[in-house]
Motif scaffolding. Structure first.
Motif, PDB file in Angstrom:
ATOM      1  N   PRO A 108       0.725  -1.181  -0.059  1.00 58.76           N
ATOM      2  CA  PRO A 108       0.034   0.109  -0.205  1.00 58.76           C
ATOM      3  C   PRO A 108       0.938   1.240   0.179  1.00 58.76           C
ATOM      4  O   PRO A 108       2.078   1.215   0.456  1.00 58.76           O
ATOM      5  N   PRO A 109       0.262   2.374  -0.472  1.00 59.83           N
ATOM      6  CA  PRO A 109       0.932   3.513  -0.198  1.00 59.83           C
ATOM      7  C   PRO A 109       1.155   4.132   0.851  1.00 59.83           C
ATOM      8  O   PRO A 109       0.040   3.466   1.703  1.00 59.83           O
ATOM      9  N   PRO A 110       1.937   4.767   1.335  1.00 60.76           N
ATOM     10  CA  PRO A 110       2.791   5.782   0.485  1.00 60.76           C
ATOM     11  C   PRO A 110       4.105   4.765   0.123  1.00 60.76           C
ATOM     12  O   PRO A 110       4.475   5.507  -0.999  1.00 60.76           O
ATOM     13  N   GLU A 111       4.691   4.184   0.711  1.00 58.89           N
ATOM     14  CA  GLU A 111       6.018   3.466   0.492  1.00 58.89           C
ATOM     15  C   GLU A 111       5.651   2.790  -0.486  1.00 58.89           C
ATOM     16  O   GLU A 111       6.487   2.608  -1.472  1.00 58.89           O
ATOM     17  N   GLY A 112       4.195   1.965  -0.861  1.00 68.02           N
ATOM     18  CA  GLY A 112       4.268   1.199  -2.109  1.00 68.02           C
ATOM     19  C   GLY A 112       3.882   2.199  -3.232  1.00 68.02           C
ATOM     20  O   GLY A 112       3.079   3.102  -2.885  1.00 68.02           O
ATOM     21  N   VAL A 113       4.351   1.904  -4.293  1.00 66.49           N
ATOM     22  CA  VAL A 113       4.216   2.700  -5.596  1.00 66.49           C
ATOM     23  C   VAL A 113       2.934   2.115  -6.299  1.00 66.49           C
ATOM     24  O   VAL A 113       2.273   2.806  -6.878  1.00 66.49           O
ATOM     25  N   TRP A 114       2.460   0.894  -6.243  1.00 63.64           N
ATOM     26  CA  TRP A 114       1.334   0.302  -7.022  1.00 63.64           C
ATOM     27  C   TRP A 114       0.161  -0.243  -6.292  1.00 63.64           C
ATOM     28  O   TRP A 114      -0.801  -0.504  -6.829  1.00 63.64           O
ATOM     29  N   GLY A 115       0.041  -0.086  -4.880  1.00 64.63           N
ATOM     30  CA  GLY A 115      -0.894  -0.639  -4.112  1.00 64.63           C
ATOM     31  C   GLY A 115      -2.184   0.413  -4.235  1.00 64.63           C
ATOM     32  O   GLY A 115      -2.291   1.604  -4.713  1.00 64.63           O
ATOM     33  N   MET A 116      -3.230  -0.193  -4.088  1.00 65.69           N
ATOM     34  CA  MET A 116      -4.644   0.383  -4.504  1.00 65.69           C
ATOM     35  C   MET A 116      -4.644   1.516  -3.465  1.00 65.69           C
ATOM     36  O   MET A 116      -4.507   1.298  -2.427  1.00 65.69           O
ATOM     37  N   PRO A 117      -5.229   2.643  -3.991  1.00 66.91           N
ATOM     38  CA  PRO A 117      -5.507   3.862  -3.037  1.00 66.91           C
ATOM     39  C   PRO A 117      -6.461   3.434  -2.190  1.00 66.91           C
ATOM     40  O   PRO A 117      -7.565   2.677  -2.504  1.00 66.91           O
ATOM     41  N   PRO A 118      -6.535   3.825  -0.850  1.00 66.86           N
ATOM     42  CA  PRO A 118      -7.434   3.508   0.236  1.00 66.86           C
ATOM     43  C   PRO A 118      -9.061   3.552  -0.268  1.00 66.86           C
ATOM     44  O   PRO A 118     -10.014   2.961  -0.073  1.00 66.86           O
ATOM     45  N   GLU A 119      -9.450   4.724  -1.017  1.00 66.69           N
ATOM     46  CA  GLU A 119     -10.788   4.617  -1.541  1.00 66.69           C
ATOM     47  C   GLU A 119     -11.317   3.503  -2.516  1.00 66.69           C
ATOM     48  O   GLU A 119     -12.462   3.165  -2.372  1.00 66.69           O
ATOM     49  N   MET A 120     -10.313   3.093  -3.190  1.00 65.53           N
ATOM     50  CA  MET A 120     -10.437   2.014  -4.041  1.00 65.53           C
ATOM     51  C   MET A 120     -10.596   0.625  -3.283  1.00 65.53           C
ATOM     52  O   MET A 120     -11.549  -0.041  -3.265  1.00 65.53           O
ATOM     53  N   LEU A 121      -9.829   0.588  -2.338  1.00 65.35           N
ATOM     54  CA  LEU A 121      -9.669  -0.533  -1.504  1.00 65.35           C
ATOM     55  C   LEU A 121     -11.105  -0.962  -0.583  1.00 65.35           C
ATOM     56  O   LEU A 121     -11.535  -1.771  -0.540  1.00 65.35           O
ATOM     57  N   ARG A 122     -11.731   0.232  -0.426  1.00 70.20           N
ATOM     58  CA  ARG A 122     -12.771   0.163   0.337  1.00 70.20           C
ATOM     59  C   ARG A 122     -14.095  -0.505  -0.246  1.00 70.20           C
ATOM     60  O   ARG A 122     -15.040  -0.807   0.218  1.00 70.20           O
ATOM     61  N   THR A 123     -13.952  -0.213  -1.570  1.00 70.11           N
ATOM     62  CA  THR A 123     -15.145  -0.919  -2.456  1.00 70.11           C
ATOM     63  C   THR A 123     -14.914  -2.245  -2.775  1.00 70.11           C
ATOM     64  O   THR A 123     -16.030  -2.882  -3.103  1.00 70.11           O
ATOM     65  N   VAL A 124     -13.899  -2.900  -2.256  1.00 73.59           N
ATOM     66  CA  VAL A 124     -13.716  -4.373  -2.468  1.00 73.59           C
ATOM     67  C   VAL A 124     -14.202  -5.221  -1.432  1.00 73.59           C
ATOM     68  O   VAL A 124     -14.501  -4.876  -0.072  1.00 73.59           O
ATOM     69  N   SER A 125     -15.273  -6.411  -1.758  1.00 76.72           N
ATOM     70  CA  SER A 125     -15.813  -7.000  -0.723  1.00 76.72           C
ATOM     71  C   SER A 125     -14.826  -7.450   0.307  1.00 76.72           C
ATOM     72  O   SER A 125     -13.649  -8.018  -0.109  1.00 76.72           O
ATOM     73  N   GLY A 126     -15.361  -7.430   1.554  1.00 81.20           N
ATOM     74  CA  GLY A 126     -14.568  -7.749   2.847  1.00 81.20           C
ATOM     75  C   GLY A 126     -13.739  -6.746   3.466  1.00 81.20           C
ATOM     76  O   GLY A 126     -13.170  -7.022   4.396  1.00 81.20           O
ATOM     77  N   TYR A 127     -13.768  -5.592   2.862  1.00 82.82           N
ATOM     78  CA  TYR A 127     -12.918  -4.330   3.369  1.00 82.82           C
ATOM     79  C   TYR A 127     -13.921  -3.555   3.786  1.00 82.82           C
ATOM     80  O   TYR A 127     -13.369  -2.197   4.153  1.00 82.82           O
ATOM     81  N   GLY A 128     -15.024  -3.669   3.985  1.00 78.43           N
ATOM     82  CA  GLY A 128     -16.259  -2.769   4.629  1.00 78.43           C
ATOM     83  C   GLY A 128     -16.506  -2.985   5.982  1.00 78.43           C
ATOM     84  O   GLY A 128     -15.708  -3.227   6.825  1.00 78.43           O
TER      85      GLY A 128
END
Length: 550
Positions: free
Chosen positions: A347-367
């Motif tokens: 995940p960001p900020p150290e990760g360059v390619w990880g999903m941004p938090p707002e997108m991650l929250r739309t994934v089933s199981g992250y709510g």
């Protein structure tokens, strides 16, 4: 008047005396400051000599970096080897711009970006005195691609190099990698601590127990459950290096015992990235001089499920298991809040390619955990399970605290959807072979990425048939997108493609990610020039220019 004069006369000698005293004190202070400054300057200048003592968390399965999938091997073995190129050992954030020469002096792509040519360093010898040449580079890649007569017993990163169609040499000091298609990330994978060069004249079997490299340290001894010893390579091609006479790793499997050894000065450094925030607090209470750093390590803790064995061949059951997960609880219990929720990529900020938090929250199981678990229980009830008829399973995991602790939390969380788990600890020497051959039902695994790049994460862990694809997830359509993002040179365009792939992997319950760890390393203040990497736990152990100031 006479009395007044006597007072004045008496005061004059006192002023003279005190002035002399102040002058002497001032001179003493100046001399003391000069001595201190000189001492500090000397302390900051590299010293030759001394043995660096590090505790090791376990007996590694072997010392052959190419055959293993754990930094239990990289930490003691990386100093034995060199790469063609390597990430700058003192830049915490690994990036393409920080790749520097090692056994290659320079490199270049052709106009089509399908041939990568390396000019090699001359005058380098292996630890047994034989010369390093282009032939050794070709032998290394032949082994990685299973093209050699000799074979690796395990080859966990073979899929990273599937795009190489051929390796050719031009004399002893030039080698070219010919690709089927452009792949900008190839150089990054070659720079990883996971990609050292191996000698043609030494068998893979010998490399497991007595590795021969070109690196700053020679292998000396490997005693099971006791120690690993390395000694200074007197003929290292970098003149004047290494500074240390050697490195000794004392194997201490109990972390509490290891902390006591560090505090008591029996070891100079903890095993890298092994200390939790709680352990670091304990160390700092007992030794305030200790230098400790907590960094993300690009290692995810994840749930692996054998989808080929009933009842886990049912996608609905696997989805229910994913819905039971409370990621915040994992992070709070094990890391005191110092870890990150994320998908496949760091995940960001150290990760360059990880999903941004707002997108991650739309994934089933992250709510909402309560709603997710309610949905999970409904699925389990449909499948015939309930409070009076739970699904009983064994949760296998590697017999290390960093694995066992989250496995215990996982078992507790699965109870919320009528799954009763029993912990099944497996020794490290057997763990990776066990899960690679699908000899498990449910597991708690840690997946380390050698570099922060989607190619490494996707091909190694999710490609159909990859040795490290422990859940045997296979989606040919998605794998075609692996190739598509791999070719893309526009970083922002590639990120969006990568995020969509990562989201699909999470929704498919390919390998549910519980958290991305932030872990700590401590060392004594006399250990100088130590750098801990920000986005990989696999690349920072060459240790050629570490020195001891004591």
């Amino acid at each position: 008047m006479a009395e007044r004069s006597m007072v004045l006369i008496a005061e004059k000698p006192n002023r003279t005396i005190w002035g002399g005293i102040f002058m002497i004190a001032k001179l003493i202070a100046i001399v003391a400051l000069a001595i201190a400054a000189n001492t500090m300057a000397q302390a900051d200048e590299p010293n030759h000599g001394g043995i660096l003592h590090i505790y090791h968390r376990e007996t590694p399965p072997s010392l052959s970096i190419h055959e293993e999938a754990t930094f239990s091997v990289n930490v003691p073995a990386m100093g034995v080897f060199n790469n063609l190129v390597i990430y700058d050992q003192h830049k915490p954030q690994n990036s393409m711009g920080d790749i520097v020469p090692e056994l290659a002096t320079r490199w270049a792509w052709d106009s089509a970006n399908t041939t990568l040519t390396f000019k090699l360093r001359e005058g380098v010898t292996w630890h047994d005195g034989k010369p390093f040449t282009a032939k050794d580079v070709k032998c290394t890649f032949d082994l990685l691609q299973d093209k050699a007569q000799d074979k690796f017993r395990k080859n966990p990163r073979r899929d990273l190099f599937n795009n190489i169609s051929e390796v050719t040499t031009n004399g002893d000091f030039e080698v070219a990698l010919h690709l089927k298609r452009p792949q900008p990330s190839l150089l990054a994978m070659i720079a990883s601590g996971y990609t050292p060069m191996y000698p043609c004249h030494v068998t893979p079997a010998q490399m497991r127990t007595h590795p021969i490299g070109t690196g700053p340290y020679k292998f000396v001894e490997f005693k099971q459950n006791e120690s690993i010893k390395l000694a200074r390579n007197e003929n290292y091609w970098k003149k004047g290096l290494p500074y240390l006479d050697g490195i000794e790793f004392t194997i201490i499997s109990n972390r509490a015992t290891a902390v006591l050894a560090f505090v008591a000065g029996k070891v100079d450094m903890t095993f890298p990235t092994e200390m939790t925030p709680a352990l670091i607090q304990d160390i700092k209470k007992q030794d305030s001089t200790a230098i400790c750093e907590i960094r993300p390590i690009n290692v995810s803790t994840n749930l692996i499920v054998n989808r080929e064995n009933p009842p886990f061949d049912n996608i609905e059951l696997r989805k229910a298991m994913a819905l039971a997960l409370d990621r915040k609880a994992f992070i709070d219990i094990i890391f005191q809040g110092q870890a990150d929720a994320g998908g496949t990529l760091l995940p960001p900020p150290e990760g360059v390619w990880g999903m941004p938090p707002e997108m991650l929250r739309t994934v089933s199981g992250y709510g909402d955990v309560n709603k997710d678990r309610e949905q999970g229980r409904a699925i389990m009830a449909k499948l015939g399970y309930g409070p009076n008829n739970p699904l009983r399973i064994k949760v296998s995991t590697r017999n290390l605290a960093t694995y066992r602790d989250p496995a215990v939390v996982l078992i507790d969380q699965l109870k919320s959807i009528y799954i009763e788990g029993e912990l099944d600890p497996v020794e490290s020497s057997q763990w990776f072979a066990k899960i690679a051959r699908n000899d498990y039902s449910v597991g708690l695994n840690l997946t380390g990425n050698g570099i922060d790049d989607p190619d490494q994460a996707f091909y190694e862990n999710y490609a159909c048939g990859s040795e490290r694809n422990y859940t045997h997830y296979c989606n040919k359509e998605l794998e075609a997108l692996f190739d598509k993002q791999s070719v893309e040179t526009d970083v922002e365009k590639r990120k969006k493609m990568v995020w969509d792939i990562d989201k699909k992997l999470q929704e498919d319950v390919a390998r549910p990610i519980l958290l991305h760890a932030r872990s700590g390393t401590c060392w004594k203040p006399y250990v100088k020039n130590m750098t801990i990497m920000n986005n990989s736990a696999y690349n920072g152990y060459r240790y050629e220019d570490i020195w001891l100031s004591k």
